[in-house]
Design an enzyme around this catalytic site. Structure first.
Site, mmCIF file in Angstrom:
data_model
loop_
_atom_site.group_PDB
_atom_site.id
_atom_site.type_symbol
_atom_site.label_atom_id
_atom_site.label_comp_id
_atom_site.label_asym_id
_atom_site.label_seq_id
_atom_site.Cartn_x
_atom_site.Cartn_y
_atom_site.Cartn_z
ATOM 1 N N CYS A 54 0.837 -1.206 0.000
ATOM 2 C CA CYS A 54 0.000 0.000 0.000
ATOM 3 C C CYS A 54 0.873 1.258 0.000
ATOM 4 O O CYS A 54 1.852 1.351 0.740
ATOM 5 C CB CYS A 54 -0.917 0.001 1.219
ATOM 6 S SG CYS A 54 -2.022 1.426 1.243
ATOM 7 N N CYS A 58 0.300 4.963 6.932
ATOM 8 C CA CYS A 58 -0.334 4.744 8.247
ATOM 9 C C CYS A 58 0.664 4.028 9.164
ATOM 10 O O CYS A 58 1.084 2.901 8.869
ATOM 11 C CB CYS A 58 -1.608 3.919 8.084
ATOM 12 S SG CYS A 58 -2.667 4.521 6.744
ATOM 13 N N CYS A 61 0.384 0.332 10.272
ATOM 14 C CA CYS A 61 -0.064 -0.705 9.340
ATOM 15 C C CYS A 61 1.044 -1.562 8.724
ATOM 16 O O CYS A 61 1.964 -1.052 8.077
ATOM 17 C CB CYS A 61 -0.895 -0.074 8.231
ATOM 18 S SG CYS A 61 -1.658 -1.342 7.191
ATOM 19 N N CYS A 98 -16.266 -9.517 5.536
ATOM 20 C CA CYS A 98 -15.656 -8.233 5.178
ATOM 21 C C CYS A 98 -14.372 -8.430 4.385
ATOM 22 O O CYS A 98 -13.438 -9.077 4.847
ATOM 23 C CB CYS A 98 -15.381 -7.439 6.445
ATOM 24 S SG CYS A 98 -14.631 -5.838 6.109
ATOM 25 N N CYS A 130 -19.393 -6.785 3.475
ATOM 26 C CA CYS A 130 -18.762 -5.529 3.839
ATOM 27 C C CYS A 130 -17.441 -5.445 3.076
ATOM 28 O O CYS A 130 -16.833 -6.472 2.768
ATOM 29 C CB CYS A 130 -18.512 -5.515 5.341
ATOM 30 S SG CYS A 130 -17.582 -4.072 5.911
ATOM 31 N N CYS A 190 -19.532 1.574 8.678
ATOM 32 C CA CYS A 190 -18.771 0.974 9.771
ATOM 33 C C CYS A 190 -17.551 1.859 9.966
ATOM 34 O O CYS A 190 -16.717 1.961 9.069
ATOM 35 C CB CYS A 190 -18.363 -0.447 9.384
ATOM 36 S SG CYS A 190 -17.190 -1.195 10.526
ATOM 37 N N ARG A 262 -17.955 -3.005 17.993
ATOM 38 C CA ARG A 262 -17.190 -4.232 17.730
ATOM 39 C C ARG A 262 -15.859 -4.279 18.473
ATOM 40 O O ARG A 262 -15.023 -3.384 18.333
ATOM 41 C CB ARG A 262 -16.943 -4.378 16.217
ATOM 42 C CG ARG A 262 -16.265 -5.711 15.847
ATOM 43 C CD ARG A 262 -16.281 -5.993 14.355
ATOM 44 N NE ARG A 262 -17.615 -5.806 13.828
ATOM 45 C CZ ARG A 262 -17.929 -4.930 12.888
ATOM 46 N NH1 ARG A 262 -17.011 -4.181 12.333
ATOM 47 N NH2 ARG A 262 -19.168 -4.805 12.480
#
Ligand code: SAM
Ligand code: DTB
Ligand code: SF4
Length: 323
Positions: A54, A58, A61, A98, A130, A190, A262
């Site tokens: 990616c 972040c 991550c 998801c 999702c 979400c 969650r």
């Protein structure tokens, strides 16, 4: 206490967040019993359909290409593999599936067309579908909706002020815009965040306040504990304590009574007793299956035993959420 409000002040949220923990848990439990079906927990399964590589930065991550982690990259999985995983998730009792992709944003290309097919396929087997695919436009949100997408995950991650300490390749406004596009396409939102990034209590309150003052609360609010991954800038962060998770969950429950809260990343390090406290504090959703996206999660059989022990039952699919 215990009505759905979108006009919370930051001071009100802070006052709840800072209550003595036993009082906070008790109040959250009362709200939980008023707005949610007692003992019901939504069981969701995650699948990373495109892993690693990616371009974003972040700091938490393991999938950001600029950090050198042990995550094995792969391009978009094929349709059959995804459908097989979805069927297994269904057999194991999940009602939501998801699919996550390590993308900065959706591009109108063949990969997106393939994801749309996956959404159709998973939806046809009766699972709430999702996706979490990064930023998207209103048009892309509509395409996902037309393919049968039920929910879209896009986390605020932390409070607005602290955001730039964690991510520099996009800003809070970008995040909010994607959430708005999702909501305008009538897809269930979400959105939640992570604790343990080095943020202050005020940053946690700020994030909860932003979520609870959206025009409509997100239908589901994931609370993640940072999983520190070797090779990321936050690899040496200390793990948050369960009490910090409880404080987040209980406050989210009180200020967003209708949402599914969650208990997300971090369960692998928690005992059943600790998870039970999170359920008492208002959590009513988990990720099941041995892996989250790239990091470990409790085994399905361990979770089944926990549900039995605590008298919890899985929530059925497509049940209405009042937010
Ligand atoms: N790339 C998309 C995006 O950022 O929206 C979707 C996938 S991204 C991995 C989904 C979410 O996973 C992030 O927003 C973050 O909240 C969570 N996450 C990622 N790494 C994590 C970690 N090490 N610990 C806890 N949560 C994490
Ligand atoms: C969310 O809030 N947590 C999930 C899901 N939404 C996509 C992701 C957690 C990822 C934890 C780190 C990993 O397994 O890579
Ligand atoms: Fe990319 Fe999402 Fe990871 Fe950020 S959280 S680096 S956008 S995969």
């Amino acid at each position: 206490m215990g009505e759905i409000r979108n006009d919370w002040t930051k001071e009100e949220v802070a006052a709840i967040f800072n209550l003595p923990i036993m009082e906070l848990m008790y109040r959250a439990s009362v709200v939980h019993r008023k707005f949610q079906a007692t003992g019901e927990v939504q069981v969701c399964t995650l699948l990373s359909v495109k892993t690693g590589g990616c371009p974003e930065d972040c700091a938490y991550c393991p999938q950001a290409s600029r950090y050198h982690t042990e995550v094995e990259r792969h391009n978009l999985l094929g349709y059959d593999e995804v459908l097989t995983k979805a069927l297994i998730a269904k057999e194991n009792g999940s009602t939501r599936f998801c699919m996550g992709a390590a993308w900065r944003n959706i591009k109108d290309n063949e990969d997106f067309d393939n994801v749309l097919e996956m959404v159709k396929g998973v939806s046809n087997i009766g699972l709430e579908v999702c996706c979490t695919l990064g930023m998207l436009t209103e048009d892309q949100a509509k395409k996902l909706k037309d393919a049968g997408l039920y929910a879209y995950n896009h986390n605020l991650d932390t409070g607005e002020e602290y955001y730039e300490e964690i991510i520099s390749t996009r800003n809070y406004g970008d995040r909010l815009k994607t959430i708005e596009n999702v909501s305008n396409a009538d897809i269930s939102v979400c959105s939640g965040g992570i604790i343990g990034l080095g943020e202050s209590q005020a940053d946690r309150v700020a994030m909860l306040h932003t979520l609870a003052t959206m025009k409509k609360h997100p239908e589901s609010v994931p609370v993640n504990a940072l999983v520190p991954v070797k090779g990321t800038p936050l690899e040496n962060n200390t793990r948050v304590s369960v009490w910090e998770m409880i404080r987040m969950i209980a406050t989210a429950r009180i200020i967003m009574p209708g949402a599914m809260v969650r208990l997300s990343a971090g369960r692998n390090e928690m005992s059943v007793e600790e998870q039970a406290l999170c359920f008492m504090a208002g959590a009513n959703s988990i990720f099941a299956g041995e892996k989250l996206l790239t990091t470990p999660n409790p085994d399905v059989n361990e979770d089944k035993a926990m549900f039995e022990l605590l008298g919890l039952k899985p929530r059925e699919a497509y049940k209405e959420v009042l937010v």
